[in-house]
Design an enzyme around this catalytic site. Structure first.
Site, PDB file in Angstrom:
ATOM      1  N   CYS A  34       0.850  -1.202   0.000  1.00  0.00           N
ATOM      2  CA  CYS A  34       0.000   0.000   0.000  1.00  0.00           C
ATOM      3  C   CYS A  34       0.881   1.246   0.000  1.00  0.00           C
ATOM      4  O   CYS A  34       0.591   2.229  -0.694  1.00  0.00           O
ATOM      5  CB  CYS A  34      -0.927   0.010   1.206  1.00  0.00           C
ATOM      6  SG  CYS A  34      -2.355  -1.092   1.078  1.00  0.00           S
ATOM      7  N   HIS A  91      -6.168  -2.791  -1.445  1.00  0.00           N
ATOM      8  CA  HIS A  91      -5.540  -3.760  -0.541  1.00  0.00           C
ATOM      9  C   HIS A  91      -6.436  -4.971  -0.328  1.00  0.00           C
ATOM     10  O   HIS A  91      -7.544  -4.846   0.197  1.00  0.00           O
ATOM     11  CB  HIS A  91      -5.245  -3.134   0.825  1.00  0.00           C
ATOM     12  CG  HIS A  91      -4.672  -4.135   1.787  1.00  0.00           C
ATOM     13  ND1 HIS A  91      -3.312  -4.318   1.956  1.00  0.00           N
ATOM     14  CD2 HIS A  91      -5.273  -5.049   2.597  1.00  0.00           C
ATOM     15  CE1 HIS A  91      -3.111  -5.293   2.830  1.00  0.00           C
ATOM     16  NE2 HIS A  91      -4.293  -5.751   3.233  1.00  0.00           N
ATOM     17  N   GLY A 138       5.006 -19.624   1.384  1.00  0.00           N
ATOM     18  CA  GLY A 138       6.044 -18.609   1.234  1.00  0.00           C
ATOM     19  C   GLY A 138       5.560 -17.189   1.060  1.00  0.00           C
ATOM     20  O   GLY A 138       6.377 -16.304   0.794  1.00  0.00           O
ATOM     21  N   THR A 176       4.986 -13.647   2.034  1.00  0.00           N
ATOM     22  CA  THR A 176       5.559 -12.831   3.113  1.00  0.00           C
ATOM     23  C   THR A 176       4.965 -11.421   3.161  1.00  0.00           C
ATOM     24  O   THR A 176       5.060 -10.765   4.192  1.00  0.00           O
ATOM     25  CB  THR A 176       7.089 -12.711   2.961  1.00  0.00           C
ATOM     26  OG1 THR A 176       7.395 -12.134   1.686  1.00  0.00           O
ATOM     27  CG2 THR A 176       7.763 -14.068   3.079  1.00  0.00           C
ATOM     28  N   HIS A 186      -0.147 -10.045  -4.788  1.00  0.00           N
ATOM     29  CA  HIS A 186       0.771  -9.671  -5.859  1.00  0.00           C
ATOM     30  C   HIS A 186       1.046 -10.892  -6.728  1.00  0.00           C
ATOM     31  O   HIS A 186       1.191 -12.003  -6.217  1.00  0.00           O
ATOM     32  CB  HIS A 186       2.094  -9.121  -5.305  1.00  0.00           C
ATOM     33  CG  HIS A 186       2.702  -9.981  -4.239  1.00  0.00           C
ATOM     34  ND1 HIS A 186       2.257  -9.970  -2.935  1.00  0.00           N
ATOM     35  CD2 HIS A 186       3.699 -10.894  -4.279  1.00  0.00           C
ATOM     36  CE1 HIS A 186       2.953 -10.832  -2.223  1.00  0.00           C
ATOM     37  NE2 HIS A 186       3.841 -11.414  -3.011  1.00  0.00           N
TER      38      HIS A 186
HETATM   39  P1  AMP Z   1       5.873 -13.200  -1.370  1.00  0.00           P
HETATM   40  O1  AMP Z   1       6.948 -13.970  -0.626  1.00  0.00           O
HETATM   41  O2  AMP Z   1       5.168 -13.986  -2.419  1.00  0.00           O
HETATM   42  O3  AMP Z   1       4.924 -12.527  -0.394  1.00  0.00           O
HETATM   43  O4  AMP Z   1       6.639 -12.068  -2.164  1.00  0.00           O
HETATM   44  C1  AMP Z   1       6.992 -10.845  -1.606  1.00  0.00           C
HETATM   45  C2  AMP Z   1       8.035 -10.256  -2.520  1.00  0.00           C
HETATM   46  O5  AMP Z   1       8.153  -8.884  -2.222  1.00  0.00           O
HETATM   47  C3  AMP Z   1       9.421 -10.872  -2.356  1.00  0.00           C
HETATM   48  O6  AMP Z   1       9.840 -11.440  -3.582  1.00  0.00           O
HETATM   49  C4  AMP Z   1      10.277  -9.689  -1.927  1.00  0.00           C
HETATM   50  O7  AMP Z   1      11.585  -9.734  -2.459  1.00  0.00           O
HETATM   51  C5  AMP Z   1       9.477  -8.513  -2.457  1.00  0.00           C
HETATM   52  N1  AMP Z   1       9.707  -7.255  -1.775  1.00  0.00           N
HETATM   53  C6  AMP Z   1       9.789  -7.033  -0.442  1.00  0.00           C
HETATM   54  N2  AMP Z   1       9.986  -5.724  -0.188  1.00  0.00           N
HETATM   55  C7  AMP Z   1      10.017  -5.103  -1.402  1.00  0.00           C
HETATM   56  C8  AMP Z   1      10.189  -3.737  -1.813  1.00  0.00           C
HETATM   57  N3  AMP Z   1      10.370  -2.744  -0.923  1.00  0.00           N
HETATM   58  N4  AMP Z   1      10.186  -3.475  -3.130  1.00  0.00           N
HETATM   59  C9  AMP Z   1      10.028  -4.471  -4.035  1.00  0.00           C
HETATM   60  N5  AMP Z   1       9.839  -5.760  -3.713  1.00  0.00           N
HETATM   61  C10 AMP Z   1       9.845  -6.077  -2.414  1.00  0.00           C
HETATM   62 ZN    ZN Z   2      -1.783  -3.243   1.069  1.00  0.00          ZN
END
Ligand code: AMP
Ligand code: ZN
Length: 117
Positions: A12, A51, A96, A98, A103
Site C-alpha cells: 500500500c 488492498h 512462502g 511474506t 501480488h
Molecule cells: P511473497 O513472498 O510472495 O509474499 O513475495 C513478496 C516479494 O516482495 C518478495 O519477492 C520480496 O523480495 C518482495 N519485496 C519485499 N519488499 C520489497 C520492496 N520494498 N520493493 C520491491 N519488492 C519487495
Molecule cells: Zn496493502
C-alpha cells in the site's frame, strides 16, 4: 472497508508513493514494479492498488481486478520480451507468502524447474 489502504502494508505504501520502487507500469487499478530481491532476470510484481491480503480474497471480492492483474502480467512479459515466463501468486504463509497484499510474481529470462520447491 474491503480494499482500503492499510497503514502497516508495504505494498500500500508503494502504491501511495510513500516507499520508493522501480515502477514499470501503472493502470487505473494496478501497478507493477521490480522485485527488490530478484529471483530471475525479470522479476516483476503486479499488485492491485486496492488492498486485499491474497489472491483468494481479491478473486472473491472483485474478480474484475484480479483479471486486470493477470492482464498486466502479460504486458509486463511482452515488454521484457519474454517468450516463456512464470506467474505465481503465493497464497498463504505456508507456501512462502511474506507480504500480505496480493501480488503476482512475473518471473522469466532463465530456465526453471517443475514442480517448484
Ligand atoms: P511473497 O513472498 O510472495 O509474499 O513475495 C513478496 C516479494 O516482495 C518478495 O519477492 C520480496 O523480495 C518482495 N519485496 C519485499 N519488499 C520489497 C520492496 N520494498 N520493493 C520491491 N519488492 C519487495
Ligand atoms: Zn496493502
Amino acid at each position: 472497508m474491503a480494499g482500503e489502504a492499510q497503514d502497516d502494508c508495504l505494498f500500500c505504501k508503494i502504491v501511495q508513493g510513500h516507499v520508493p520502487a522501480t515502477i514499470v507500469r501503472e493502470t487505473d487499478t494496478t501497478i507493477a514494479f521490480r522485485d527488490i530481491n530478484p529471483q530471475a532476470p525479470t522479476h516483476v510484481l503486479v499488485v492491485p492498488k486496492a488492498h486485499y491480503p491474497n489472491a483468494a480474497t481479491l478473486a472473491a471480492a472483485d474478480p474484475s481486478v484480479i483479471a486486470d492483474v493477470l492482464c498486466e502480467t502479460k504486458v509486463v512479459a511482452d515488454e521484457d520480451k519474454l517468450e516463456s515466463y512464470r506467474v505465481v501468486f503465493n497464497t498463504g504463509a505456508g507456501v512462502g507468502q511474506t507480504v500480505f497484499h496480493v501480488h503476482a510474481h512475473v518471473l522469466g529470462g532463465r530456465g526453471m524447474q517443475w514442480p517448484p520447491g
